[in-house]
Design a protein around this motif. Structure first.
Motif, PDB file in Angstrom:
ATOM      1  N   THR A 166     -59.874 -76.479 -65.139  1.00 46.86           N
ATOM      2  CA  THR A 166     -60.059 -75.045 -64.849  1.00 46.86           C
ATOM      3  C   THR A 166     -59.425 -74.197 -65.953  1.00 46.86           C
ATOM      4  O   THR A 166     -58.591 -74.683 -66.722  1.00 46.86           O
ATOM      5  CB  THR A 166     -59.391 -74.672 -63.514  1.00 46.86           C
ATOM      6  N   THR A 167     -59.782 -72.904 -65.953  1.00 49.11           N
ATOM      7  CA  THR A 167     -59.200 -71.975 -66.929  1.00 49.11           C
ATOM      8  C   THR A 167     -57.677 -71.929 -66.780  1.00 49.11           C
ATOM      9  O   THR A 167     -56.949 -71.934 -67.776  1.00 49.11           O
ATOM     10  CB  THR A 167     -59.785 -70.553 -66.739  1.00 49.11           C
ATOM     11  N   GLU A 168     -57.194 -71.924 -65.536  1.00 49.34           N
ATOM     12  CA  GLU A 168     -55.743 -71.833 -65.288  1.00 49.34           C
ATOM     13  C   GLU A 168     -55.003 -72.996 -65.962  1.00 49.34           C
ATOM     14  O   GLU A 168     -53.911 -72.815 -66.504  1.00 49.34           O
ATOM     15  CB  GLU A 168     -55.431 -71.855 -63.776  1.00 49.34           C
ATOM     16  N   MET A 169     -55.624 -74.188 -65.900  1.00 46.93           N
ATOM     17  CA  MET A 169     -54.962 -75.366 -66.488  1.00 46.93           C
ATOM     18  C   MET A 169     -54.764 -75.216 -67.997  1.00 46.93           C
ATOM     19  O   MET A 169     -53.745 -75.614 -68.542  1.00 46.93           O
ATOM     20  CB  MET A 169     -55.821 -76.627 -66.248  1.00 46.93           C
ATOM     21  N   GLU A 212     -55.258 -72.282 -69.965  1.00 47.44           N
ATOM     22  CA  GLU A 212     -55.244 -70.925 -70.549  1.00 47.44           C
ATOM     23  C   GLU A 212     -54.189 -70.754 -71.647  1.00 47.44           C
ATOM     24  O   GLU A 212     -54.368 -69.957 -72.564  1.00 47.44           O
ATOM     25  CB  GLU A 212     -55.117 -69.839 -69.469  1.00 47.44           C
ATOM     26  N   CYS A 213     -53.112 -71.535 -71.591  1.00 47.58           N
ATOM     27  CA  CYS A 213     -52.108 -71.385 -72.653  1.00 47.58           C
ATOM     28  C   CYS A 213     -52.614 -71.943 -73.991  1.00 47.58           C
ATOM     29  O   CYS A 213     -52.030 -71.683 -75.045  1.00 47.58           O
ATOM     30  CB  CYS A 213     -50.789 -72.045 -72.261  1.00 47.58           C
ATOM     31  N   ASN A 231     -58.694 -64.756 -75.204  1.00 43.72           N
ATOM     32  CA  ASN A 231     -58.694 -63.989 -73.946  1.00 43.72           C
ATOM     33  C   ASN A 231     -60.010 -64.143 -73.179  1.00 43.72           C
ATOM     34  O   ASN A 231     -60.512 -63.197 -72.583  1.00 43.72           O
ATOM     35  CB  ASN A 231     -58.427 -62.491 -74.201  1.00 43.72           C
ATOM     36  N   SER A 268     -62.349 -66.824 -70.461  1.00 40.65           N
ATOM     37  CA  SER A 268     -62.200 -67.938 -69.521  1.00 40.65           C
ATOM     38  C   SER A 268     -62.742 -69.209 -70.188  1.00 40.65           C
ATOM     39  O   SER A 268     -63.439 -69.136 -71.209  1.00 40.65           O
ATOM     40  CB  SER A 268     -62.997 -67.662 -68.246  1.00 40.65           C
ATOM     41  N   SER A 274     -49.453 -78.467 -72.103  1.00 35.27           N
ATOM     42  CA  SER A 274     -48.299 -77.817 -71.462  1.00 35.27           C
ATOM     43  C   SER A 274     -47.464 -78.802 -70.636  1.00 35.27           C
ATOM     44  O   SER A 274     -46.411 -78.440 -70.110  1.00 35.27           O
ATOM     45  CB  SER A 274     -48.784 -76.672 -70.565  1.00 35.27           C
TER      46      SER A 274
END
Length: 674
Positions: free
Chosen positions: A259-262, A264-265, A270, A272, A342
């Motif tokens: 997912t984008t959340e996983m 995004e770093c 900027n 998705s 991360s």
């Protein structure tokens, strides 16, 4: 009485000369000469590298000389002889060249035609038609197809190197003895002192330096210093020794629930993850082929493991490719987490090591063995079975199959056979490599061997979008140079498409490749016949490019990229992690290959990365099978084009910390011979 001057050139390779009796007969349009012994008093005839001349007087006018017959009879012991060529000066002062470039063994004989390339339709005289037919009948008995393993492309029917026809054997079998070469490599690298510690682990990453040969300012040293960095990891998908797997991702696969959340770093625009996919900034490498392949069980003291990872990559704002997510097996689930940059340092590092190990297996067995070695052997066998020595396509291709059947036979004898060297250090040894080839043959298509099409099919063709893909850039230059050369040769001998279609020998060659090499699989897209000059030129470009450039790109960088063991582990001694936050440095070192396997691996990649003695590089045709001026001029233009490419690549590589030179034509051997 008419007198001819006969010049005989003996090869310069080891054991090419002979002490046997050599007889010559001339066959002309008006008659045949008697058999003449070629012998000079108080002179050692036919020594290695010698060019000897003899006067041959005949009883009557022979007319136009059509064939020259050479017979070898035993003097003391059987003594093979390598005949390069014969030149005949006629009583009228004309010179006729008879290329041979073959061995005459035992009480053998050989009948030669002059060097002008001829299609079957050009032969109107019965004796020449008969000579052509007999040559192919003999060859088809010598070059027989065999199934080495079910599902493999067919190979030569020979159990070992010495069973091969003499003409395609290595000059010296010692030079290609894998056991000898690997052992010699380990000796040269001073690593044989670790061999007795076969099962023991290294202490830490630095410990691997004990077997690492430090050559300053080289790619291998740079890999050792930067292998843990994401940039180096990503770079290898473009310009390492397996630059053929990376694809532009057009849709995220369901089996990789990222997912984008996983990530995004890792994303810098900027956007998705889905938007990055649509923008063309996401790439993927999927090792699905390894799913379910049996790991090596030949050593009961060492458990070995395989994974089938999926790696998602991202093109950052600097246009560099970096990894952003790795799942180590194909089926998503709690015990198959998606590893991220991360995550804890060693979690992420071990995930990348698993990808590198998987990449090594696919590279060795599919990219290298199947798609260059085995494919080139298919072209070689079909050529010998269906194209006589006088055929222009035989003359064009023979340099590009030199020693290929021999090296593959040797590999089947020592390397990839049961209990062979491959089993010693590789997790896919013991049969896994065979399963891999059987699977990968399904994806072996004709279009995937057409370099520009293969690049396009993976969405990797835009130089603007992906600027640092040197394998693509250099490969396209070499492909175009080869295609330009083959087009010229084709246009010299085939004045229109109809001549191509009516050349039965050519069509039989193409059909043999399809029926036996590709096992008649329609989905392979291999043509059963060729109907135009354009298609013939493309086909010849595929044959030459695969044997020369493609093999060079995936073979000669092996020491550079695989000599630092943690960057390309040939085996893993613990299963892939099933949870995050538990990986330690000790665990990683215990997972990596032990000392003995590391040494075998290093010996192998060193030996495989060496050029042959007296290597012949792309554009070099020292054997003059062609004698016509237009073809020789085409060869000169081809060499000039290649020299220009060498300059372009050298200029680009100036001041680069990581130069890319595997596709520089002065480093591309003509054929697959190592």
């Amino acid at each position: 009485m008419p007198s001819y001057t006969v010049t005989v050139a003996t090869g310069s390779q080891w054991f090419a000369g002979t002490d046997d009796y050599i007889y010559l007969s001339l066959i002309g349009s008006a008659g045949c000469s008697e058999k003449h012994l070629l012998d000079k008093a108080f002179y050692n005839d036919f020594e290695r590298g010698a060019v000897d001349s003899y006067d041959v007087t005949v009883d009557e006018e022979l007319g136009e000389i059509q064939l020259v017959k050479i017979e070898k009879r035993k003097y003391w012991l059987h003594d093979d002889w390598y005949l390069k060529y014969i030149t005949l000066k006629t009583p009228h002062g004309d010179y006729i060249e008879f290329p041979c470039y073959r061995w005459i063994t035992g009480e053998g004989e050989i009948v030669l035609r002059d060097g002008r390339a001829k299609l079957a339709r050009d032969d109107q005289i019965h004796i020449l038609k008969q000579h052509r037919r007999k040559e192919l009948e003999t060859r088809q008995k010598q070059y027989r197809w065999m199934e080495w393993n079910p599902g493999f492309p067919l190979s030569i029917d020979a159990k070992c190197h010495k069973d091969l026809p003499r003409d395609i054997q290595f000059d010296s079998e010692k030079g290609v003895d894998f056991v000898l070469n690997y052992s010699k490599a380990m000796e040269n690298l001073f690593i044989n002192r670790f061999m007795h510690m076969f099962q023991s682990s290294w202490n830490d990453f630095a410990d691997f330096e004990k077997i690492f040969v430090k050559i300053s300012n080289t790619i291998s040293e740079r890999v050792k210093n930067h292998w843990q960095e994401d940039l180096m990891f990503g770079y290898q998908f473009l310009n390492g020794c397996n630059p053929v797997l990376i694809k532009r991702c057009t849709e995220l696969p369901q089996k990789l629930p990222v997912t984008t959340e996983m990530v995004e770093c890792s994303l810098e625009r900027n956007l998705s993850l889905e938007q990055e996919v649509q923008e063309g900034n996401i790439f993927i490498v999927d090792y699905e082929l390894l799913d379910g392949i049996d790991a090596n069980k030949t050593d009961p003291c060492t458990h070995q493991f395989l994974a089938a990872p999926i790696c998602l990559l991202y093109k950052n704002l600097a246009n560099k490719i970096v990894p952003i997510a790795i799942q180590l097996n194909q089926t998503p689930g709690e015990e198959n987490p998606i590893f991220l940059p991360s995550d804890a340092k060693y979690d992420w590092l071990l995930a990348k090591i698993w990808v590198r190990s998987s990449d090594f297996h696919v590279h060795q067995t599919i990219t290298h063995l199947l798609r260059t070695h085995l494919v080139s052997e298919v072209f070689g066998i079909a050529m010998y079975r269906h194209l006589p020595a006088v055929h222009p396509i035989f003359k064009l291709l023979v340099a590009h199959v030199r020693f290929t059947i021999a090296i593959n036979t040797k590999a089947r004898e020592q390397l990839i056979c049961e209990y062979g060297l491959f089993d010693k250090a590789n997790a896919t040894g013991g049969g896994g490599h065979v399963q891999m080839v059987q699977r990968a043959v399904q994806d072996l298509t004709y279009s995937s061997l057409c370099f520009p099409e293969a690049i396009k099919a993976r969405g990797m063709d835009s130089t603007e979008d992906i600027p640092y893909y040197f394998y693509r850039d250099d490969g396209l230059l070499v492909w175009e140079a080869i295609q330009s050369f083959t087009s010229e040769v084709v246009s010299i001998y085939y004045e229109n498409d109809q001549v191509v279609e009516e050349d039965q020998e050519l069509q039989d060659f193409v059909k043999d490749v399809y029926m036996y090499g590709m096992r008649g699989t329609k989905a392979s897209g291999f043509p059963k016949s060729l109907k135009s000059r354009e298609k013939l030129s493309e086909y010849l470009t595929v044959v030459i490019f695969t044997a020369s450039a493609q093999h060079a790109a995936v073979n000669f960088g092996q020491y550079d990229w695989c000599s630092w063991i943690p960057n390309a582990p040939p085996t893993m001694r613990a299963p892939p992690p099933t949870a995050k936050g538990v990986v330690t440095i000790e665990q990683i070192v215990d997972t990596l290959p032990d000392r003995g396997r590391s040494c075998w691996h290093l010996g192998a990649v060193w030996a495989l990365s060496q050029f042959q003695e007296n290597e012949l590089y792309l554009g070099m045709y020292p054997e003059e099978h062609f004698i016509e001026k237009p073809v020789k001029e085409a060869m000169t233009r081809f060499r000039k084009n290649l020299e220009a490419i060498v300059s372009v690549i050298a200029e680009r590589n100036k001041n680069k910390k990581l130069p890319y030179y595997y596709l520089s034509p002065d480093r591309i051997p003509n054929s697959v011979a190592i």
